[in-house]
Design a protein around this motif. Structure first.
Motif, PDB file in Angstrom:
ATOM      1  N   UNK A  19       0.830  -1.210   0.000  1.00 41.66           N
ATOM      2  CA  UNK A  19       0.000   0.000   0.000  1.00 41.66           C
ATOM      3  C   UNK A  19       0.861   1.255   0.000  1.00 41.66           C
ATOM      4  N   UNK A  20       1.930   1.205   0.774  1.00 46.96           N
ATOM      5  CA  UNK A  20       2.767   2.390   0.963  1.00 46.96           C
ATOM      6  C   UNK A  20       3.587   2.735  -0.278  1.00 46.96           C
ATOM      7  N   UNK A  21       4.087   1.684  -0.975  1.00 47.14           N
ATOM      8  CA  UNK A  21       5.012   1.910  -2.080  1.00 47.14           C
ATOM      9  C   UNK A  21       4.389   1.765  -3.453  1.00 47.14           C
ATOM     10  N   UNK A  22       3.158   1.298  -3.535  1.00 49.40           N
ATOM     11  CA  UNK A  22       2.552   1.047  -4.828  1.00 49.40           C
ATOM     12  C   UNK A  22       2.504   2.316  -5.679  1.00 49.40           C
ATOM     13  N   UNK A  44      10.140  -5.636  -3.192  1.00 47.18           N
ATOM     14  CA  UNK A  44      10.572  -4.239  -3.180  1.00 47.18           C
ATOM     15  C   UNK A  44      11.752  -4.090  -4.136  1.00 47.18           C
ATOM     16  N   UNK A  45      11.588  -3.212  -5.128  1.00 48.48           N
ATOM     17  CA  UNK A  45      12.643  -2.992  -6.122  1.00 48.48           C
ATOM     18  C   UNK A  45      13.505  -1.812  -5.685  1.00 48.48           C
ATOM     19  N   UNK A  46      14.810  -2.003  -5.750  1.00 46.40           N
ATOM     20  CA  UNK A  46      15.763  -0.958  -5.372  1.00 46.40           C
ATOM     21  C   UNK A  46      16.461  -0.463  -6.631  1.00 46.40           C
ATOM     22  N   UNK A  47      16.427   0.844  -6.860  1.00 42.99           N
ATOM     23  CA  UNK A  47      17.097   1.421  -8.024  1.00 42.99           C
ATOM     24  C   UNK A  47      17.950   2.606  -7.590  1.00 42.99           C
ATOM     25  N   UNK A  48      18.992   2.923  -8.347  1.00 42.90           N
ATOM     26  CA  UNK A  48      19.860   4.039  -7.938  1.00 42.90           C
ATOM     27  C   UNK A  48      19.140   5.381  -8.029  1.00 42.90           C
ATOM     28  N   UNK A  49      19.469   6.275  -7.088  1.00 44.30           N
ATOM     29  CA  UNK A  49      18.887   7.616  -7.129  1.00 44.30           C
ATOM     30  C   UNK A  49      19.430   8.434  -8.284  1.00 44.30           C
ATOM     31  N   UNK A 102      16.387   4.528  -4.547  1.00 45.12           N
ATOM     32  CA  UNK A 102      14.948   4.761  -4.543  1.00 45.12           C
ATOM     33  C   UNK A 102      14.246   3.412  -4.468  1.00 45.12           C
ATOM     34  N   UNK A 103      13.139   3.355  -3.735  1.00 47.67           N
ATOM     35  CA  UNK A 103      12.430   2.098  -3.504  1.00 47.67           C
ATOM     36  C   UNK A 103      11.055   2.136  -4.163  1.00 47.67           C
ATOM     37  N   UNK A 104      10.729   1.060  -4.873  1.00 43.31           N
ATOM     38  CA  UNK A 104       9.414   0.936  -5.513  1.00 43.31           C
ATOM     39  C   UNK A 104       8.828  -0.438  -5.198  1.00 43.31           C
ATOM     40  N   UNK A 105       7.517  -0.534  -5.300  1.00 43.29           N
ATOM     41  CA  UNK A 105       6.833  -1.815  -5.123  1.00 43.29           C
ATOM     42  C   UNK A 105       6.839  -2.573  -6.450  1.00 43.29           C
TER      43      UNK A 105
END
Length: 467
Positions: A19-22, A44-49, A102-105
């Motif tokens: 819910x938080x990251x969607x 949770x997908x992690x990508x560079x800022x 940066x974090x994404x769902x």
């Protein structure tokens, strides 16, 4: 530009990350979840800022690639010899650096239960209904549409049926606008007509900033925090500053919208390029050339005043302007008087106070801006001096408007059309006076006059006005 201090968030290991990251792309400091667990969390997908390409950097949050807007500093986290690079363009939203991800769902998408939620018994004009039908079609076909509607045509009401159609299809919608005050005005209106769904209002400091909602009303700046979030993206006032000039904001809109999605743009004053594309049939669009009350748009009158600036700086109000102000005072009619810059407005305020003591001046840096607008609406002020800050987004029911120095470069075609659009908006007061005082007619003045006149002619041909 200083970095904004984010509100501290208490970490929680029980947070529902879906819910938080969607649809969001956030820094760890924006997520109330232990960072060490966040990096290992499922889906949770992690990508560079920041991304480095050759010898240049790009910010993956705001899209900035202008190297002068990157800096570096000794970093206690990454200990890079060359220092840690960060983006200055979006630092007000918290620092994105070469070592902050940066974090994404990336898990299963959250579902919006398909249903109709519109509760509205209003009626659309013929022009509004046609535009509404086209907007519904754009939602159904995931296509793009420009709604080119005159000032006061009722663009917000045009969206109701399209948004409801999107909700019936289980889609997530965003209405983006360049200005916070428009978000604050629109959010209550949409909550009223869609009372059974969550409506998030996003702007700097908003309490809704972590709410997952089927309908989101947001400033374009807040879209930096989203990625592939919305099935339907509506951009209101697409021609307005800063959106029309800021490629990063335009990039944010694209980033926040799903690849297969609907894009609806609203404006009364498309850019010259967009107008040409519409004329050539290269841009899908629909026009609403008349207001809902079926009266023509008031046409501006051009009034030569000689060297108005020289006279004002010598402490004299040019006679045509003084006469115009006095006539409004004698008739008891409120008036807006636009000036090209703050410095001149502050200088001439005492001169106009002698003509009309019931006066105030407002500009973008005025801390009492909102209060003065409220007083104007309450008829506690009869004459309001303003810069282009009030060229759009405000409605006063019975008002005349004038521009001093209409030939100044600050008064573009779009600005002059919008300023003229403050007049005659109310069904009870559908007419009014709009005067451009000048020391020589500019191309923008002539194009604004042609623009308004053409809309009236188009409306007459389509039977949308009564005279």
């Amino acid at each position: 530009m200083k970095e904004r201090k984010l509100t501290p968030i208490t970490p929680s290991s029980s947070l529902d990350l879906s819910t938080y990251l969607s649809g969001r792309s956030l820094l760890a400091s924006e997520i109330p979840y232990p960072e060490e667990k966040l990096q290992k969390a499922e889906h949770v997908h992690v990508s560079p800022g920041l991304t480095k390409k050759a010898n240049s950097w790009q910010c993956n949050r705001c899209g900035n690639s202008k190297q002068r807007l990157f800096g570096n500093f000794p970093c206690a986290n990454c200990h890079q010899e060359e220092g840690c690079y960060y983006c200055r363009s979006c630092i007000m939203m918290g620092r994105v650096s070469s070592c902050t991800p940066l974090y994404q769902w990336a898990g299963p998408a959250l579902e919006i239960v398909p249903a109709s939620h519109l509760v509205w018994d209003g009626e659309l004009s013929e022009g509004q209904q046609y535009a509404s039908d086209e907007a519904v079609r754009a939602v159904e076909t995931a296509s793009e549409l420009l709604v080119w509607a005159v000032c006061g045509a009722g663009k917000t009401e045009v969206l109701f049926q399209a948004i409801d159609k999107a909700l019936q299809l289980g889609k997530r919608i965003c209405i983006a606008t360049p200005r916070t005050d428009v978000v604050l005005e629109l959010a209550p209106r949409f909550k009223k007509v869609f009372p059974t769904i969550s409506v998030a209002a996003l702007y700097g400091g908003s309490e809704d900033r972590h709410l997952f909602a089927p309908l989101t009303i947001s400033t374009t700046h807040q879209l930096f925090r989203f990625k592939d979030a919305f099935d339907v993206m509506v951009v209101d006032e697409v021609d307005a500053f800063p959106f029309s000039y800021d490629e990063n904001l335009q990039w944010a809109v694209e980033k926040a919208t799903k690849q297969i999605g609907t894009r609806i743009f609203l404006t009364a004053t498309p850019s010259e390029k967009w107008q040409h594309e519409c004329t050539q049939g290269k841009r899908p669009h629909v026009k609403i050339p008349a207001r809902f009350h079926r009266h023509p748009l008031p046409l501006p009158t051009f009034k030569w005043t000689g060297n108005w600036e020289k006279q004002l700086r010598k402490g004299r109000i040019p006679a045509p302007i003084a006469k115009w102000v006095q006539q409004r005072k004698d008739s008891g009619k409120q008036a807006l008087l636009f000036l090209p810059n703050i410095e001149l407005m502050d200088q001439v305020l005492p001169l106009f106070e002698k003509l009309n003591p019931s006066i105030a001046a407002v500009h973008s840096e005025d801390p009492e801006r909102k209060e003065k607008v409220v007083k104007m609406r309450r008829n506690e002020i009869s004459l309001l001096l303003t810069t282009t800050i009030l060229e759009r987004g405000v409605t006063f029911p019975n008002i005349d408007v004038a521009v001093i120095g209409a030939e100044d470069d600050i008064f573009t075609e779009a600005a002059l059309v919008q300023i003229a659009g403050r007049v005659g908006r109310s069904v009870d007061f559908p007419t009014g006076n709009i005067t451009f005082f000048h020391f020589g007619r500019s191309r923008a003045m002539l194009r604004a006059l042609f623009h308004i006149d053409l809309m009236n002619k188009t409306a007459r041909k389509q039977g949308l006005i009564d005279e």
